[in-house]
Design a protein around this motif. Structure first.
Motif, mmCIF file in Angstrom:
data_model
loop_
_atom_site.group_PDB
_atom_site.id
_atom_site.type_symbol
_atom_site.label_atom_id
_atom_site.label_comp_id
_atom_site.label_asym_id
_atom_site.label_seq_id
_atom_site.Cartn_x
_atom_site.Cartn_y
_atom_site.Cartn_z
ATOM 1 N N LEU A 175 0.824 -1.211 0.000
ATOM 2 C CA LEU A 175 0.000 0.000 0.000
ATOM 3 C C LEU A 175 0.856 1.258 0.000
ATOM 4 O O LEU A 175 0.511 2.259 -0.635
ATOM 5 N N GLN A 176 1.981 1.214 0.696
ATOM 6 C CA GLN A 176 2.891 2.353 0.709
ATOM 7 C C GLN A 176 3.454 2.602 -0.687
ATOM 8 O O GLN A 176 3.594 3.752 -1.112
ATOM 9 N N GLN A 177 3.769 1.515 -1.398
ATOM 10 C CA GLN A 177 4.309 1.652 -2.753
ATOM 11 C C GLN A 177 3.242 2.175 -3.721
ATOM 12 O O GLN A 177 3.519 3.015 -4.574
ATOM 13 N N VAL A 178 2.016 1.697 -3.573
ATOM 14 C CA VAL A 178 0.920 2.166 -4.431
ATOM 15 C C VAL A 178 0.663 3.646 -4.179
ATOM 16 O O VAL A 178 0.440 4.422 -5.118
ATOM 17 N N ALA A 179 0.707 4.056 -2.914
ATOM 18 C CA ALA A 179 0.434 5.451 -2.554
ATOM 19 C C ALA A 179 1.458 6.412 -3.143
ATOM 20 O O ALA A 179 1.168 7.595 -3.341
ATOM 21 N N GLU A 180 2.647 5.912 -3.431
ATOM 22 C CA GLU A 180 3.705 6.763 -3.982
ATOM 23 C C GLU A 180 3.597 6.934 -5.493
ATOM 24 O O GLU A 180 4.292 7.754 -6.079
ATOM 25 N N LYS A 196 7.760 -6.994 -4.873
ATOM 26 C CA LYS A 196 8.274 -8.222 -4.247
ATOM 27 C C LYS A 196 9.798 -8.184 -4.133
ATOM 28 O O LYS A 196 10.368 -8.593 -3.114
ATOM 29 N N LYS A 197 10.474 -7.691 -5.172
ATOM 30 C CA LYS A 197 11.928 -7.583 -5.136
ATOM 31 C C LYS A 197 12.375 -6.580 -4.084
ATOM 32 O O LYS A 197 13.340 -6.803 -3.344
ATOM 33 N N MET A 198 11.660 -5.465 -4.007
ATOM 34 C CA MET A 198 11.992 -4.436 -3.000
ATOM 35 C C MET A 198 11.815 -4.994 -1.596
ATOM 36 O O MET A 198 12.621 -4.721 -0.697
ATOM 37 N N TRP A 199 10.756 -5.773 -1.406
ATOM 38 C CA TRP A 199 10.458 -6.342 -0.093
ATOM 39 C C TRP A 199 11.568 -7.303 0.346
ATOM 40 O O TRP A 199 11.966 -7.313 1.514
ATOM 41 N N LYS A 200 12.085 -8.080 -0.578
ATOM 42 C CA LYS A 200 13.150 -9.044 -0.254
ATOM 43 C C LYS A 200 14.438 -8.351 0.183
ATOM 44 O O LYS A 200 15.229 -8.905 0.924
ATOM 45 N N ARG A 201 14.619 -7.110 -0.293
ATOM 46 C CA ARG A 201 15.829 -6.368 0.073
ATOM 47 C C ARG A 201 15.689 -5.683 1.419
ATOM 48 O O ARG A 201 16.674 -5.205 1.984
ATOM 49 N N GLU A 202 14.450 -5.595 1.899
ATOM 50 C CA GLU A 202 14.205 -4.892 3.177
ATOM 51 C C GLU A 202 14.868 -5.617 4.351
ATOM 52 O O GLU A 202 14.903 -6.830 4.397
#
Length: 202
Positions: A175-180, A196-202
């Motif tokens: 939701l944070q990514q969609v809001a941006e 999904k790729k961004m999440w894996k790097r978190e």
């Protein structure tokens, strides 16, 4: 841009089929400092933050009548024309704690999504997307009756805890990514893969 979260599920006891409602509640609790409690309005309940940039709507109909709730929302509420609508629902095709953002497909197997698709695909002012919350693994080679019984069964305590932590954190990240995003999301499949790729790097 406004983000409209619309959860679907059956009224009554919490089970796999009401995962969308469970996630809406967890998200509401997360935003409790800026968002008030849901206000019941016959076929749906609604609330929002002060500037209407985040709107929460819960369908109060049975799953296969989700379109009835949405039609009432559209007829009654003044949703901002640049809104992105995110449908929160139980995704039995994916396992806990996966989350997937997607568009409607021709042969929807989920009754609530199938019902909503008939009216949401006619929307010209709003972009309507699905955010499926994985509830699997589903029973292997299950019959229609077995699947029906399974989706209406409750989670184990361990599964519910994972939904309330890992699945929630991933939903919030989506939701944070969609809001941006400024304007409409282009290729939703590519956007989902990117998140999904961004999440894996978190």
């Amino acid at each position: 841009m406004s983000l409209v979260l619309f959860s679907i599920g059956n009224p009554g006891p919490s089970n796999r089929h009401s995962t969308g409602h469970l996630m809406l509640k967890i998200l509401l609790d997360n935003y409790s400092s800026t968002v008030k409690q849901l206000v019941p309005k016959s076929t749906y309940s609604i609330t929002s933050n002060a500037d209407n940039s985040l709107i929460f709507i819960k369908s109060n109909t049975y799953m296969n009548e989700s379109a009835k709730a949405w039609n009432k929302v559209i007829a009654t509420e003044k949703l901002p024309p640049d809104s992105i609508v995110i449908i929160l629902y139980d995704d039995f095709e994916n396992d806990i704690p996966s989350v997937k953002l997607s568009t409607f497909k021709k042969n929807e197997s989920h009754n609530g999504i199938k019902n909503l698709m008939t009216v949401m695909q006619k929307e010209t002012r709003l972009q309507c997307l699905k955010l499926g919350i994985g509830i699997g693994p589903k029973p292997v080679q299950a019959s229609k009756a077995t699947m029906s019984s399974w989706v209406l069964s409750p989670f184990t305590l361990e599964q519910k805890q994972i939904i309330m932590t890992q699945s929630f954190e991933l939903c919030l990240f989506y939701l944070q990514q969609v809001a941006e995003v400024e304007g409409e999301i282009g290729d939703v499949g590519k956007f989902d893969a990117k998140v999904k790729k961004m999440w894996k790097r978190e």
